[in-house]
Design an enzyme around this catalytic site. Structure first.
Site, PDB file in Angstrom:
ATOM      1  N   PRO A  60      10.257  -8.688   1.561  1.00 56.43           N
ATOM      2  CG  PRO A  60      10.870  -6.625   2.051  1.00 56.43           C
ATOM      3  CD  PRO A  60      11.131  -7.583   1.353  1.00 56.43           C
ATOM      4  N   GLY A  94      -0.163  -4.424   6.970  1.00 55.23           N
ATOM      5  CA  GLY A  94      -1.345  -5.024   6.424  1.00 55.23           C
ATOM      6  C   GLY A  94      -1.795  -6.291   7.033  1.00 55.23           C
ATOM      7  CD  GLU A 104       3.227   1.801   2.175  1.00 56.67           C
ATOM      8  OE1 GLU A 104       2.522   1.670   0.999  1.00 56.67           O
ATOM      9  OE2 GLU A 104       4.258   1.429   2.594  1.00 56.67           O
ATOM     10  CG  ASP A 110       8.623  -7.705  -7.121  1.00 60.78           C
ATOM     11  OD1 ASP A 110       7.527  -7.075  -7.552  1.00 60.78           O
ATOM     12  OD2 ASP A 110       9.579  -7.551  -7.762  1.00 60.78           O
ATOM     13  CG  ASP A 116      -0.278  -0.845  -5.310  1.00 59.72           C
ATOM     14  OD1 ASP A 116       0.672  -1.306  -5.809  1.00 59.72           O
ATOM     15  OD2 ASP A 116      -0.362   0.433  -5.431  1.00 59.72           O
ATOM     16  CB  SER A 117       2.473  -6.024  -1.907  1.00 59.81           C
ATOM     17  OG  SER A 117       2.690  -6.841  -2.916  1.00 59.81           O
ATOM     18  CG  ASP A 120       2.216   4.711  -5.380  1.00 57.62           C
ATOM     19  OD1 ASP A 120       1.310   5.167  -6.122  1.00 57.62           O
ATOM     20  OD2 ASP A 120       2.933   3.648  -5.419  1.00 57.62           O
TER      21      ASP A 120
HETATM   22  N1  AG3 Z   1       3.347  -1.595  -6.746  1.00 59.57           N
HETATM   23  C1  AG3 Z   1       4.574  -2.442  -7.323  1.00 59.57           C
HETATM   24  C2  AG3 Z   1       4.269  -3.680  -7.999  1.00 59.57           C
HETATM   25  C3  AG3 Z   1       5.780  -4.298  -8.021  1.00 59.57           C
HETATM   26  C4  AG3 Z   1       6.703  -4.099  -8.880  1.00 59.57           C
HETATM   27  N2  AG3 Z   1       7.720  -4.913  -8.941  1.00 59.57           N
HETATM   28  C5  AG3 Z   1       8.978  -4.683  -9.866  1.00 59.57           C
HETATM   29  N3  AG3 Z   1       9.333  -3.787 -10.485  1.00 59.57           N
HETATM   30  N4  AG3 Z   1       9.962  -5.718  -9.689  1.00 59.57           N
HETATM   31  C6  AG3 Z   1       3.393  -0.553  -6.004  1.00 59.57           C
HETATM   32  C7  AG3 Z   1       3.599   0.560  -6.844  1.00 59.57           C
HETATM   33  C8  AG3 Z   1       2.542   1.388  -7.312  1.00 59.57           C
HETATM   34  N5  AG3 Z   1       1.653   1.771  -6.647  1.00 59.57           N
END
Ligand code: AG3
Length: 275
Positions: free
Chosen positions: A163, A139, A107, A159, A156-157, A87
């Site tokens: 994957p 990555g 990404e 969960d 910044d992945s 994003d």
């Molecule tokens: N980061 C997402 C974090 C994980 C969110 N997990 C969840 N909602 N179960 C990527 C998005 C922000 N740049």
């Protein structure tokens, strides 16, 4: 009139939801199911494989604590690697530091970048910044194969289940450690403190086997099952308990409070006892 909602279901039936006006977009990408909604009060909502990635209103409550504590604890972060973050929010926050000479973002899913560019403006010009190097790729492979080295690596992945699981493995932490400069910081989001406690513990233990020192902290994130956890791996002589308050002043932060940096380390007692 019937009310519509998007709810993300966490383990044991814990839900986090938003009232939505409409679904703007939906597709199965090469890697995951992508959905985009217009919410009633939080702007657009980006969902990957049923999990909330961000809501436009309040996304800074995730991107600020992910980026600024490590950037301000490092004495001079010039080369930064971001893994994930399609994003563009993490990239945007990294580029606010004028020490940064190059920010490389890797990404895996081009669709996330494209949909974010078309429907949202989270990146606010970050993709067009001359310091940005954008790579669409894996990555894990990138870090294994690159000849570059970095001051800060930010993961910044999605969960630590599914994957993105490889991004939480000891092997991956080892390649990150190798590609950090003599003084370097690694940070990863590490899931919901209450609902993914075991995944957090596993990641913490694996990081402990690799980095010189490991810190954990949590932050309440809008849109996620809060508090949300973050893990920091340190290489070399850096004190993550101290941040540069002079550089912090220029950032005009909204959520993360560098003058109260120590409040990050708040954890429920049972979690601290386990860690
Ligand atoms: N980061 C997402 C974090 C994980 C969110 N997990 C969840 N909602 N179960 C990527 C998005 C922000 N740049």
């Amino acid at each position: 009139e019937k009310e519509r909602a998007f709810i993300e279901w966490y383990p044991r039936g814990y839900g986090v939801g938003f009232k939505v006006k409409e679904r703007l977009f939906e597709t199965q990408t090469k890697y995951q199911r992508l959905e985009l909604y217009e919410t009633e009060g939080f702007g657009k909502l980006l969902v990957l494989d049923g999990t909330v990635q961000l809501v436009e209103v309040g996304e800074e409550s995730y991107h600020e604590p992910l980026v600024h504590p490590v950037m301000l604890a490092h004495p001079n972060p010039r080369r930064v690697l971001i893994i994930g973050g399609g994003d563009g929010g993490t990239l945007r926050e990294v580029l606010r530091h004028d020490t940064v000479e190059r920010a490389t973002m890797v990404e895996i899913d081009e669709m996330v970048i494209e949909v974010s560019k078309i429907y949202m403006n989270v990146a606010r010009g970050a993709f067009e910044d001359p310091r940005t190097e954008l790579i669409v790729g894996d990555g894990v492979e990138y870090l294994r194969e690159t000849d570059e080295s970095f001051d800060v690596i930010i993961v910044d992945s999605t969960d630590p289940v599914g994957p993105a699981k490889l991004l939480f493995s000891e092997e991956f932490y080892r390649s990150a450690y190798e590609k950090l400069n003599e003084k370097g910081l690694y940070i990863t989001q590490a899931g919901s403190v209450y609902l993914f406690t075991n995944e957090l513990l596993d990641a913490y233990r694996a990081m402990k086997r690799v980095f010189d020192r490991v810190y954990y902290f949590s932050f309440p994130v809008i849109g996620y099952a809060s508090p949300w956890s973050f893990l920091v791996g340190v290489k070399g002589e850096i004190d993550f308990m101290k941040v540069d308050l002079e550089r912090a002043k220029k950032l005009d932060l909204y959520y993360y409070d560098p003058e109260r940096h120590e409040t990050l380390f708040q954890m429920p007692k049972y979690v601290r006892d386990l860690l």
